[in-house]
Design an enzyme around this catalytic site. Structure first.
Site, PDB file in Angstrom:
ATOM      1  N   GLU A 178     -33.535  16.145  -3.344  1.00 32.54           N
ATOM      2  CA  GLU A 178     -32.867  14.840  -3.262  1.00 32.54           C
ATOM      3  C   GLU A 178     -31.392  15.029  -3.636  1.00 32.54           C
ATOM      4  O   GLU A 178     -31.063  15.883  -4.475  1.00 32.54           O
ATOM      5  CB  GLU A 178     -33.516  13.905  -4.289  1.00 32.54           C
ATOM      6  CG  GLU A 178     -32.857  12.538  -4.426  1.00 32.54           C
ATOM      7  CD  GLU A 178     -33.438  11.717  -5.582  1.00 32.54           C
ATOM      8  OE1 GLU A 178     -33.936  12.309  -6.558  1.00 32.54           O
ATOM      9  OE2 GLU A 178     -33.399  10.486  -5.494  1.00 32.54           O
ATOM     10  N   LYS A 229     -35.018   5.970   0.804  1.00 26.83           N
ATOM     11  CA  LYS A 229     -35.857   5.821  -0.406  1.00 26.83           C
ATOM     12  C   LYS A 229     -36.279   4.370  -0.646  1.00 26.83           C
ATOM     13  O   LYS A 229     -35.439   3.470  -0.694  1.00 26.83           O
ATOM     14  CB  LYS A 229     -35.063   6.340  -1.611  1.00 26.83           C
ATOM     15  CG  LYS A 229     -35.854   6.494  -2.897  1.00 26.83           C
ATOM     16  CD  LYS A 229     -34.962   7.110  -3.988  1.00 26.83           C
ATOM     17  CE  LYS A 229     -35.710   7.423  -5.265  1.00 26.83           C
ATOM     18  NZ  LYS A 229     -34.809   8.005  -6.290  1.00 26.83           N
ATOM     19  N   CYS A 258     -38.454  11.566  -4.562  1.00 27.50           N
ATOM     20  CA  CYS A 258     -38.432  11.494  -6.030  1.00 27.50           C
ATOM     21  C   CYS A 258     -39.298  10.388  -6.631  1.00 27.50           C
ATOM     22  O   CYS A 258     -40.516  10.508  -6.668  1.00 27.50           O
ATOM     23  CB  CYS A 258     -36.977  11.381  -6.481  1.00 27.50           C
ATOM     24  SG  CYS A 258     -36.709  11.779  -8.219  1.00 27.50           S
TER      25      CYS A 258
HETATM   26  O1  KGT Z   1     -28.480   9.751  -8.547  1.00 24.52           O
HETATM   27  C1  KGT Z   1     -28.440  10.426  -7.526  1.00 24.52           C
HETATM   28  O2  KGT Z   1     -27.401  10.639  -6.902  1.00 24.52           O
HETATM   29  C2  KGT Z   1     -29.696  11.049  -7.036  1.00 24.52           C
HETATM   30  N1  KGT Z   1     -30.844  10.298  -7.403  1.00 24.52           N
HETATM   31  C3  KGT Z   1     -31.583  10.537  -8.473  1.00 24.52           C
HETATM   32  O3  KGT Z   1     -31.325  11.431  -9.266  1.00 24.52           O
HETATM   33  C4  KGT Z   1     -32.780   9.649  -8.664  1.00 24.52           C
HETATM   34  C5  KGT Z   1     -32.304   8.297  -9.066  1.00 24.52           C
HETATM   35  S1  KGT Z   1     -31.428   8.246 -10.586  1.00 24.52           S
HETATM   36  N2  KGT Z   1     -33.684  10.200  -9.616  1.00 24.52           N
HETATM   37  C6  KGT Z   1     -34.947   9.809  -9.705  1.00 24.52           C
HETATM   38  O4  KGT Z   1     -35.447   8.995  -8.920  1.00 24.52           O
HETATM   39  C7  KGT Z   1     -35.727  10.463 -10.843  1.00 24.52           C
HETATM   40  C8  KGT Z   1     -37.082   9.841 -11.066  1.00 24.52           C
HETATM   41  C9  KGT Z   1     -37.662  10.304 -12.331  1.00 24.52           C
HETATM   42  O5  KGT Z   1     -37.128  11.118 -13.059  1.00 24.52           O
HETATM   43  C10 KGT Z   1     -38.963   9.732 -12.742  1.00 24.52           C
HETATM   44  O6  KGT Z   1     -39.639   9.049 -11.937  1.00 24.52           O
HETATM   45  O7  KGT Z   1     -39.353   9.976 -13.880  1.00 24.52           O
END
Ligand code: KGT
Length: 245
Positions: A8, A82, A124
């Site tokens: 991702e 997503k 994710c």
């Molecule tokens: O921010 C960006 O540019 C890329 N996107 C992410 O890193 C995303 C959103 S903050 N991360 C997750 O969804 C982690 C989920 C997770 O860690 C869980 O479900 O526990």
């Protein structure tokens, strides 16, 4: 036949919502994506990659978190946006509000053919919602994709059991390429990229000793194994009792 699976947000992880917004470029103007498309074509290697893309609404203050499939001719042929956004509020941190910067998608991308099987795209945090994996399995996905940037805290507790559960309950391969290590002072990712077979067995994984360095791992998708697990364990759902997803 081979394919490459990247995490991702492979283009960048911003240090703030503003930075994330300002770095975002449409696919046609992204040097990162154009580079990948050229390499895909040159090596005849399809690539799955997570990126950020601008909203279709020009006045939006949010962007999309997408998974793109680049075929062996270097063309982007599939795009999944997503669905579930990661909002986390732990008492003593960490906190995360993906919904302030990201605009959620509103559809499941039908599984698509690839040289390594029929792929079901998720990203994710989608991992925590079995409904989407089950819907993709019902639509004949062989391989579930979870490109990720999991947080270290939640990763330690939930990454492996959730991924193994999705592989086992969908009798499908799971491929989860994951960001690893520190991105900036505030953010780091759990890593532990993994490939799991339809019996729930881990066939390849990263992590081990040097969890903070980028690495590549290779795995085979065994279609005979997929067929034999599904034959042995048909998992006929009681959709007469509960709704089909
Ligand atoms: O921010 C960006 O540019 C890329 N996107 C992410 O890193 C995303 C959103 S903050 N991360 C997750 O969804 C982690 C989920 C997770 O860690 C869980 O479900 O526990």
């Amino acid at each position: 036949m081979k394919a490459l699976f990247l995490p991702e947000a492979s283009d960048y992880i911003g240090g703030s919502p503003n930075e994330s917004l300002s770095l975002c470029k449409p696919a046609s103007q992204s040097p990162f994506l154009q580079g990948l498309q050229q390499e895909a074509k040159k090596h005849h290697l399809p690539i799955s990659v997570g990126v950020h893309e601008p909203s279709d609404n020009p006045t939006s203050k949010r962007i999309k978190n997408t998974l793109l499939w680049i075929n062996a001719n270097g063309e982007i042929t599939h795009r999944y946006q997503k669905l579930h956004l990661f909002d986390l509020e732990m008492e003593n941190g960490p906190n995360m509000r993906e919904s302030t910067t990201i605009e959620p998608g509103d559809e499941i991308l039908p599984p698509f053919d690839s040289p390594v099987g029929k792929l079901g795209a998720m990203i994710c945090f989608d991992l925590r919602f079995p409904e989407i994996a089950l819907a993709l399995k019902r639509q004949k996905a062989d391989v579930l994709l979870y490109p990720s940037a999991f947080m270290p805290t939640t990763g330690k507790a939930h990454w492996l059991p959730l991924l193994r559960a999705r592989a086992i309950e969908c009798t499908s391969y799971v491929i989860a390429a994951a960001q690893v290590g520190a991105h900036n002072e505030k953010r780091s990712s759990y890593g532990h990229s993994i490939v799991i077979d339809p019996w729930g067995e881990v066939v390849a994984e990263l992590g081990g000793e040097k969890t903070d360095e980028p690495e590549v791992v290779f795995a085979d998708i065994d279609f005979e194994k997929l067929r034999s697990v599904r034959r042995a364990l048909p998992l006929k759902r009681r959709t007469d009792v509960y709704p089909e997803v």
